[in-house]
Design an enzyme around this catalytic site. Structure first.
Site, short mmCIF file in Angstrom:
data_model
loop_
_atom_site.label_atom_id
_atom_site.label_comp_id
_atom_site.label_asym_id
_atom_site.label_seq_id
_atom_site.Cartn_x
_atom_site.Cartn_y
_atom_site.Cartn_z
N ARG A 98 0.86 -0.97 0.13
CA ARG A 98 -0.08 0.02 0.09
C ARG A 98 0.96 1.27 0.06
O ARG A 98 0.49 2.21 -0.59
CB ARG A 98 -0.96 -0.13 1.05
N LYS A 133 2.11 24.95 -3.28
CA LYS A 133 0.88 24.27 -2.84
C LYS A 133 0.96 22.69 -2.94
O LYS A 133 0.24 21.90 -3.75
CB LYS A 133 -0.36 24.95 -3.77
N LYS A 165 4.89 39.41 -2.50
CA LYS A 165 3.28 39.51 -2.94
C LYS A 165 2.67 40.76 -2.41
O LYS A 165 3.36 41.53 -1.81
CB LYS A 165 2.65 38.29 -2.22
N ASP A 220 -0.86 38.84 -11.57
CA ASP A 220 -1.69 38.01 -10.94
C ASP A 220 -3.09 38.04 -11.14
O ASP A 220 -3.81 39.19 -11.02
CB ASP A 220 -1.37 38.06 -9.27
#
Length: 285
Positions: A98, A133, A165, A220
């Site tokens: 898994r 992200k 930013k 942006d």
């Protein structure tokens, strides 16, 4: 670069989480001397990523397990293709199954999605890049998957480059300096090798940022018309990055505005795990 040390650290943590006191099911049901041969088989088409991580899940569980890679990272595959073959003690193979699948399905899903974005912008000159992200703790793996899909990486972390930013700019200019003066003062304190990128959210900011001599200007959430205007105004004096509102449906039109870079958070935060299975055959002595 995805290093061996990073792979071992991440995979070991995952194995410890999944079987902290051993695999009770396999130890109860599977004979100790049973040997397994398992094929990693594609149920869908896609782009492969994560070969070394997949293999580590098995070899860190039991070093006697052998993993044969049949498909290279970055290679395309079709449904039914065998991507790798695992051979070794059945208990250990089942214990690692898994975790190995979780990683390779996730990474191949990112690589496959990235490849679709790259195909959409073919022959435009725009570069598809990822963002920060990413899944906490898995950034190095997910960034490798983006590269395997034909994309490129943005800065790896907050330590790699300056990227101002809107909130940074608000604080930076709070003392009364103009945006150009504030940026120039900050850049003067940096080593000459440090890249500086500044995000703007309206055309009126471009001239002031450009005058400070930054390396990249991020436009942006600009409309297509404003992207074209921004590219013309910057005129090669800095790299132009487009961000926001990017999807498979919109990315081609964004690329055709002439931007150099398109950052896509969806590459890592919205990619679906690819349907890959481990077909196991158990043999007993």
């Amino acid at each position: 670069m995805l290093t061996r040390a990073t792979i071992d650290r991440v995979v070991t943590a995952a194995l410890d989480e999944d079987a902290p006191w051993g695999d009770l099911t396999s130890e109860t049901l599977i004979p100790e001397d049973a040997v397994a041969r398992a094929g990693l088989v594609a149920r869908v088409e896609g782009v492969f990523s994560g070969a070394a991580v997949f293999a580590a899940a098995f070899t860190l569980t039991d070093p006697s397990i052998a993993v044969e890679q049949r498909v290279a990272d970055g290679a395309r595959f079709a449904p039914g293709d065998t991507l790798a073959v695992v051979t070794g003690p059945a208990r250990a193979v089942l214990t690692a199954e898994r975790i190995g699948l979780n990683f390779v399905q996730r990474m191949s899903g990112i690589a496959t999605l990235t490849s679709r974005y790259v195909a959409e912008v073919a022959h435009t000159g725009a570069r598809i890049v990822d963002t920060r992200k990413t899944t906490p703790g898995l950034r190095a793996l997910e960034r490798q998957a983006v590269r395997d899909g034909g994309g490129h990486n943005h800065r790896f972390s907050l330590s790699d480059a300056v990227m101002a930013k809107d909130n940074h700019l608000a604080v930076l200019t709070a003392n009364g300096l103009s945006l150009t003066q504030a940026l120039e003062s900050a850049i003067a304190r940096l080593p000459h090798t440090t890249h500086v990128e500044v995000e703007v959210d309206r055309l009126e900011q471009i001239d002031a940022v450009l005058a400070a001599g930054v390396g990249t200007i991020m436009l942006d959430n600009f409309s297509l018309d404003d992207l074209r205007t921004g590219v013309a105004r910057i005129a090669g004096a800095a790299q132009v990055e487009a961000s926001g509102g990017v999807s498979l449906e919109t990315v081609r039109a964004i690329a055709e505005t002439g931007v150099d870079v398109i950052s896509v958070g969806a590459l890592t935060h919205s990619a679906s795990a690819l349907d890959l299975g481990l077909d196991i055959r158990i043999e007993t002595a």
